[in-house]
Design an enzyme around this catalytic site. Structure first.
Site, short mmCIF file in Angstrom:
data_model
loop_
_atom_site.label_atom_id
_atom_site.label_comp_id
_atom_site.label_asym_id
_atom_site.label_seq_id
_atom_site.Cartn_x
_atom_site.Cartn_y
_atom_site.Cartn_z
CG ASP A 80 3.23 -1.88 2.15
OD1 ASP A 80 2.14 -1.46 2.63
OD2 ASP A 80 3.98 -1.20 1.45
CD GLU A 123 5.83 2.10 0.86
OE1 GLU A 123 5.84 1.51 -0.23
OE2 GLU A 123 4.90 2.87 1.18
CD GLU A 124 2.29 4.96 1.59
OE1 GLU A 124 2.48 5.04 0.38
OE2 GLU A 124 1.53 4.12 2.11
CG HIS A 167 4.91 1.52 5.09
ND1 HIS A 167 4.00 2.53 5.21
CD2 HIS A 167 4.46 0.74 4.09
CE1 HIS A 167 3.03 2.37 4.32
NE2 HIS A 167 3.28 1.28 3.62
ZN LIG Z 1 2.13 0.66 2.08
#
Ligand SMILES: [Zn+2]
Length: 479
Positions: free
Chosen positions: A345, A317-318, A271
């Site tokens: 990740d 993504e976060e 990401h």
């Molecule tokens: Zn991450």
């Protein structure tokens, strides 16, 4: 984000399955990719630029937009084809000014970070006595009479990220349910140098919303000691956090089109967004830059696989996973043509191998009796023993960098939406010795990335993606 999963070595199963060896056929390509990866300078140079000249990249920020546009240019410069931005709407949370101060017995300000998604305090802040607990059970046992009007401090011990992160995700609502006015959560980490760790939180429906912030483990323990000694502790929490209208963002993709079956795809990536602190170097600048370097090296070495290799930088993504979900929606029916998805990740420490998504791994990821920490995901389809054996064969090619371990339980938040539709998913796994020390903090900076380990991750991604894209059968054909 990082999800701790139970590693279950499946070497016994791999040894039993009688599959023809594939690794000799790819010995030469793997050797070339590994040699090139271990000498690669471009990957670290791009990561340095991203960290130092663009900086951290929260959804909705100008720096994320800049990173996305720059990424597309870098993919083009690396010779990738079909470079595209795939538009996605993302949540837009803004931290604003924030502070925490203890009024007594010692008066001082304390390091803190509001949690992503939190509401603000009133402009003058919230001043109240703290109530320290070590678990949700202890909080519930105290009951509303003891909790009402207090700032709840969670001083839970760290029992691994996957287990402990629920205090960050749902601590605010659990406290608000009993009348608390704010919540402070001990940062989700096992080691600390008085550094707060931010991260996403969620409000439950029909529960009042209260502001919530992360504090350092040192300060959570200090407040616990004072409470045990019978010393009342009063703090003032000020936060200006706000949520704005969803913002425009995009996933970035680029490809080496397949020489025989261009419609079939192996996707690899991470990401591009990060939290709004530090530089998002390990989480997940290292993942996206290692994935791009892996595909760039295939291009450089003229290794054009049978199928398309696509690098993807997912957005958001976060705090929303809008990028991973948007990618699934963009694919539509074409998801059937995805042969495999690989995500990095977990930072760029020394790689050890790949975790393979499986329904068994998903079940083991949550401890018995523990509240789920993330929204329940649909089950992942298990690969056949023959497919697992094939992955073991490919992994043998990574023996020169000691990254050939295949385990059950892996994947990534960005590829989870397509894994749920049957795409085999692999997560690159590392020793993860220090990942949670830096995760979501001001300390997640470029200097934390060991160049040698970064290059080994590039090698592992390149070999796995190349062979999966080039071998005659798809993993899911192997029965
Ligand atoms: Zn991450």
């Amino acid at each position: 984000m990082f999800r701790s999963v139970t590693l279950l070595c499946v070497s016994a199963a791999l040894a039993c399955a009688a599959e023809p060896q594939i690794s000799p056929a790819y010995q030469d390509a793997a050797r070339r990719l590994i040699e090139a990866a271990l000498k690669d300078e471009a990957g670290m140079a791009r990561l340095q630029y991203l960290c130092d000249q663009i900086g951290n990249r929260l959804s909705g920020s100008a720096s994320l937009d800049k990173a996305i546009k720059w990424s597309a240019e870098e993919m083009k410069k690396a010779g990738l084809q079909n470079v595209q931005l795939l538009p996605v709407k993302v949540p837009h949370w803004v931290r604003g000014a924030e502070s925490l101060a203890i009024a007594g017995p010692v008066s001082r300000s304390l390091p803190m970070l509001g949690l992503g998604g939190s509401i603000a305090t009133p402009p003058n802040g919230i001043t109240a006595e703290v109530l320290v607990v070590t678990s949700f059970e202890e909080l519930a046992a105290l009951g509303a009479d003891k909790v009402r009007g207090k700032i709840v401090v969670y001083n839970q011990p760290f029992q691994g990220y996957g287990e402990t992160v629920r205090y960050r995700s749902s601590g605010a609502s659990q406290a608000a349910r009993l009348g608390a006015v704010a919540a402070l959560v001990r940062s989700i980490t096992g080691r600390t140098l008085r550094t707060p760790h931010t991260g996403a939180m969620r409000y439950e429906e029909n529960v009042p919303k209260i502001p919530v912030a992360a504090i350092t483990p040192e300060d959570a323990q200090m407040m616990a000691r004072l409470s045990r000694a019978g010393v009342p502790v009063k703090v003032t929490l000020k936060m200006e956090a706000r949520t704005e209208a969803p913002a425009d963002s995009a996933n970035v993709i680029g490809e080496i089109p397949g020489r025989e079956k261009p419609e079939e795809v192996v996707v690899l990536g991470g990401h591009i967004d990060s939290w709004d602190v530090g530089q998002g170097a390990q989480d997940d600048g290292s993942g996206v830059m290692a994935a791009l370097a892996a595909v760039a090296l295939m291009k450089e070495l003229n290794l054009q696989p049978r199928r398309t290799v696509r690098v993807a930088f997912w957005t958001n993504e976060e705090n929303g996973t809008a990028g991973g979900n948007g990618y699934r929606d963009w694919l539509g029916d074409k998801v059937k043509n995805h042969v495999a998805a690989i995500e990095m990740d977990g930072g760029a420490e020394k790689p050890v191998g790949f975790g393979v998504g499986s329904s068994a791994g998903r079940r083991r990821a949550v401890a018995p009796g523990a509240a789920p920490t993330t929204p329940a995901r649909p089950p992942v389809k298990d690969l056949s023993a023959a497919a697992m054996a094939r992955l073991g064969e490919i992994a043998k090619l990574l023996a020169p960098i000691d990254a050939g371990k295949i385990s059950l339980g892996g994947g990534g938040a960005d590829i989870a939406p397509i894994m749920a539709l049957g795409v085999p998913g692999l997560g690159l796994q590392t020793t993860s010795e220090h990942y949670n020390d830096w995760h979501h903090t001001e300390a997640d900076t470029f200097d934390k990335v060991n160049p040698e380990h970064f290059r080994q991750n590039v090698a592992a991604l390149a070999v796995m993606a190349y062979v999966l894209a080039d071998m005659p059968e798809r993993l899911t054909d192997l029965q």
